[in-house]
Design an enzyme around this catalytic site. Structure first.
Site, short mmCIF file in Angstrom:
data_model
loop_
_atom_site.label_atom_id
_atom_site.label_comp_id
_atom_site.label_asym_id
_atom_site.label_seq_id
_atom_site.Cartn_x
_atom_site.Cartn_y
_atom_site.Cartn_z
N CYS A 382 -44.12 13.50 -42.67
CA CYS A 382 -44.92 14.41 -43.38
C CYS A 382 -44.07 15.93 -43.36
CB CYS A 382 -46.33 14.22 -43.19
SG CYS A 382 -47.26 15.09 -44.85
N HIS A 508 -47.30 9.21 -44.68
CA HIS A 508 -47.86 8.87 -43.08
C HIS A 508 -48.02 7.37 -43.00
CE1 HIS A 508 -49.33 12.85 -41.92
NE2 HIS A 508 -49.40 13.07 -43.09
N GLU A 510 -47.99 5.80 -40.35
CA GLU A 510 -48.65 5.53 -39.16
C GLU A 510 -50.09 5.07 -39.53
OE1 GLU A 510 -47.81 8.65 -40.03
OE2 GLU A 510 -49.21 9.79 -39.24
#
Ligand code: GLN
Length: 538
Positions: A382, A508, A510
């Site tokens: 990001c 993102h 994650e």
């Protein structure tokens, strides 16, 4: 089967790990073949945690449907592999907003609107919303805060009412703390007794007690707690500190937490949960000896919860690569040209963290220049990806003062800029580009190789974007735009193919990484870091 509701409350102190206990219980029930979801009720007034500073509440997690959520939802997904949505995280603010909207619409037909029954009814409606979809056998509800807080009273009152309404379809689990007094060499049960009493005063008798402790709690002590708290002795369970949160489901199963719940709701306790894949992960964790050293460059490094999902994704990826993760936090505000070599030279891979605003940003450029020039595996997420683009513009394209308009309105080279739709937005809450979007990857890109496909969907949380006016110049100079939103052509992934592993994602990755389904980009990044460390040692 009628939906069963499990409530998880906490007492004595906060941060006992209600989220981990809820996730572990869900994990075990899923491994027994049930359909389970977990939701969190947060007693604060914010509509969602999206407007909270990480110093207040740790990471802001994002669900596929674009809800900015409490970080516990990240644990839920990592432990269960079940996607959460907006319905899985409700705050006091959301409850009041909805009641006040109804009042303005005239839905209450002239009645005085009160905490009981109107707020509690709204809470109960939300508690049952996911259960009513018919998609779940069990709905686990974690009540944020600690029993006795003023803020959580309406939630606790709603649990009391639901307990009556649901009868044997309801289980109350209370998590408390048993402190060890070092000077007396003794564990103390009194805080637990007081906490249960407090719960009983508001009309809730817990069925199961989970005691968080640093030392083993003897059977005699558990019996004593059971006696004082009106709970069956075998329903007093200890949650002792373990090296990894991912061992907690096993610890809970050893003490029959899942069996207790099944018995309580009248379901058969037959066979064992299928934990094969989970145990495989734990085995890898136990046998990993060699380290992989990853640096995380960000400005919230003093705060262990600020980058929770990134930490966990790295840990999962390291484990599947048979490595122990050695994560080093590098404060971006303290990084400069004179110390960067010293700070970074022993790392096998570097992550440039997400974030907002100017603070710490120059350190990210210093780190990125160093990583690019030393050909270290580098992963920008990001804001980290946006910094990759800006650093490349400044130092490779020669566009001095290139920037994101987030940091410099008047930059002559706005390589990162606000999306057109964002320009008219003035409200801060819930207005970013949020949630999962499709992304198409170029055929031969490293990103596509990592995913094993060219079509992916990942979650976003940002306002600014790569400025497509500059695309040609970047591509010609060696930074390729290899991931694109098929509907809008927004650039989602950049990479420098001639480097070992140099990838930035506007999204993102994650948020979608779980224990049983680790994110492919993280796996590939850590693999590159492992290969690089082996090359270095040759
Ligand atoms: N501040 C950047 C934006 O709004 C990046 C946000 C982030 O890293 N999550 O676009």
């Amino acid at each position: 089967m009628e939906t069963k509701y499990i409530f998880v409350t906490g007492g004595v102190v906060s941060s006992l790990g209600k989220g981990i206990i809820s996730s572990s219980l869900a994990n075990l029930l899923i491994a027994r073949g049930y359909r389970v979801t977990i939701q969190k009720f947060d007693p604060y007034i914010n509509i969602d945690p999206g407007t909270l500073n990480p110093y207040e509440h740790g990471e802001c997690y994002v669900t596929v449907d674009g809800h900015e959520a409490d970080l516990d939802l990240g644990h839920y997904e990592r432990f269960t592999n079940v996607r959460t949505t907006r319905a899985n995280n409700v705050t006091t603010g959301r409850i009041y907003q909805s009641v006040i909207d109804k009042e303005r619409r005239g839905d209450y037909l002239g009645k005085t609107v009160q905490i009981v029954p109107h707020i509690t009814d709204e809470i109960k409606r939300n508690v049952k919303a996911l259960g009513n979809t018919g998609n779940f056998d069990f709905v686990i509800t974690e009540i944020g805060g600690t029993v006795g807080d003023i803020e959580s009273l309406p939630f606790i009152e709603s649990v009391r009412q639901l307990r009556w309404e649901l009868g044997s379809n309801c289980v109350c689990v209370h998590l408390t703390y048993v402190p060890y007094i070092a000077a007396a060499k003794e564990l103390k049960t009194k805080p637990t007794q007081h906490s249960v009493k407090q719960l009983q005063e508001v009309g809730i008798q817990p069925d199961i007690l989970v005691l968080r402790t640093e030392k083993h709690i003897s059977p005699e002590m558990r019996k004593k707690i059971a006696l004082f708290c009106n709970v069956a002795p075998d329903a007093v369970i200890q949650s002792i500190d373990v090296p990894s949160i991912y061992q907690v489901p096993i610890k809970m199963h050893e003490q029959h937490l899942d069996d207790l719940v099944l018995k309580r709701v009248g379901l058969p306790v037959d066979g064992e949960p299928d934990m094969k894949a989970w145990l495989h992960f734990l085995d890898k964790m136990a046998y990993a000896e060699k380290e992989v050293r990853i640096g995380l460059v960000g400005k919230y490094v003093e705060l262990q919860d600020a980058y929770k999902s990134i930490n966990e994704s790295l840990f999962q990826a390291a484990t599947y690569n048979d490595r122990k993760l050695k994560l080093e936090y590098i404060h971006s505000e303290k990084l400069n040209d004179s110390n960067v070599d010293e700070r970074m030279k022993d790392l096998d891979g570097v992550i440039i963290a997400p974030g907002f605003g100017q603070r710490g940003i120059e350190g990210k450029f210093v780190a990125l220049k160093w990583c690019r020039e030393h050909n270290v595996p580098t992963f920008g997420i990001c804001l980290g990806m946006q910094c990759m683009v800006i650093e490349f513009a400044r130092n490779v394209l020669g566009l001095t003062d290139a920037n994101s308009t987030e940091m410099d309105h008047a930059t002559p080279y706005n390589v990162i800029d606000l999306m057109e739709e964002q320009k008219s937005i003035s409200n801060m809450g819930g207005t970013m580009r949020l949630g999962a979007y499709d992304c198409v990857l170029s055929d031969n890109s490293r990103a596509a190789q990592a995913y094993g496909t060219t079509k992916v969907s990942e979650r976003h949380r940002h306002r600014f974007e790569f400025n497509n006016d500059y695309r040609e110049r970047f591509e010609q100079a060696g930074m390729k735009c290899v991931g694109e939103n098929p509907a809008t052509r927004l650039v989602e992934v950049v990479e420098i193919p001639e480097k070992r592993w140099f990838i930035g994602t506007q999204y993102h990755p994650e948020y979608s990484s779980t224990v049983l389904s680790p994110n492919p980009l993280f796996l590939s990044f850590v693999k590159a870091a492992v290969d690089y460390s082996e090359d270095k040692n040759k």
